[in-house]
Design a protein around this motif. Structure first.
Motif, PDB file in Angstrom:
ATOM      1  N   GLU A  23      41.178  10.065  22.271  1.00 51.84           N
ATOM      2  CA  GLU A  23      40.373   9.575  23.386  1.00 51.84           C
ATOM      3  C   GLU A  23      41.248   8.812  24.379  1.00 51.84           C
ATOM      4  OE1 GLU A  23      36.143   7.347  24.139  1.00 51.84           O
ATOM      5  OE2 GLU A  23      37.334   6.674  22.427  1.00 51.84           O
ATOM      6  N   GLY A  60      43.135  10.965  26.646  1.00 53.88           N
ATOM      7  CA  GLY A  60      42.352  11.776  27.568  1.00 53.88           C
ATOM      8  C   GLY A  60      42.014  13.157  27.055  1.00 53.88           C
ATOM      9  N   LYS A  91      38.340  14.284  27.658  1.00 56.56           N
ATOM     10  CA  LYS A  91      38.032  14.523  29.064  1.00 56.56           C
ATOM     11  C   LYS A  91      38.515  15.905  29.483  1.00 56.56           C
ATOM     12  CE  LYS A  91      37.984   9.758  30.519  1.00 56.56           C
ATOM     13  NZ  LYS A  91      38.630   8.705  31.294  1.00 56.56           N
TER      14      LYS A  91
END
Length: 90
Positions: free
Chosen positions: A79, A82, A85
């Motif tokens: 996380e 990234g 995402k």
């Protein structure tokens, strides 16, 4: 991930849930999306449920605690970098 793979997800629902109606498939897909976390941290409540289900037939489960199974190091690192995402579409 379910968000970025709608077609394959719908086909899996169709196959395993044996649902043919397109409206019901779409509703099932939408409902599934609302319950799946974008970042897959384990939930204490979910582990409590699993331990509770195992306890009647698995003696070791009676002494188990959710903390015995939770290690968020790797998910946290991904996380932070990234990763989620980059792979999820909302």
């Amino acid at each position: 991930m379910i968000e970025s793979n709608k077609g394959p997800t719908i086909r899996a629902i169709q196959k395993y849930a044996k649902i043919q109606d397109p409206e019901i498939l779409e509703a099932t897909y939408s409902e599934a999306r609302s319950h799946i976390e974008t970042v897959p941290y384990l939930s204490r409540k979910g582990l409590e449920t699993i331990i509770g289900e195992l306890a009647p037939t698995e003696p070791k489960a009676k002494q188990a605690k959710p903390e015995d199974f939770i290690d968020h190091r790797f998910v946290s690192q991904l996380e932070k970098e990234g990763f989620f995402k980059n792979v999820s579409v909302k």
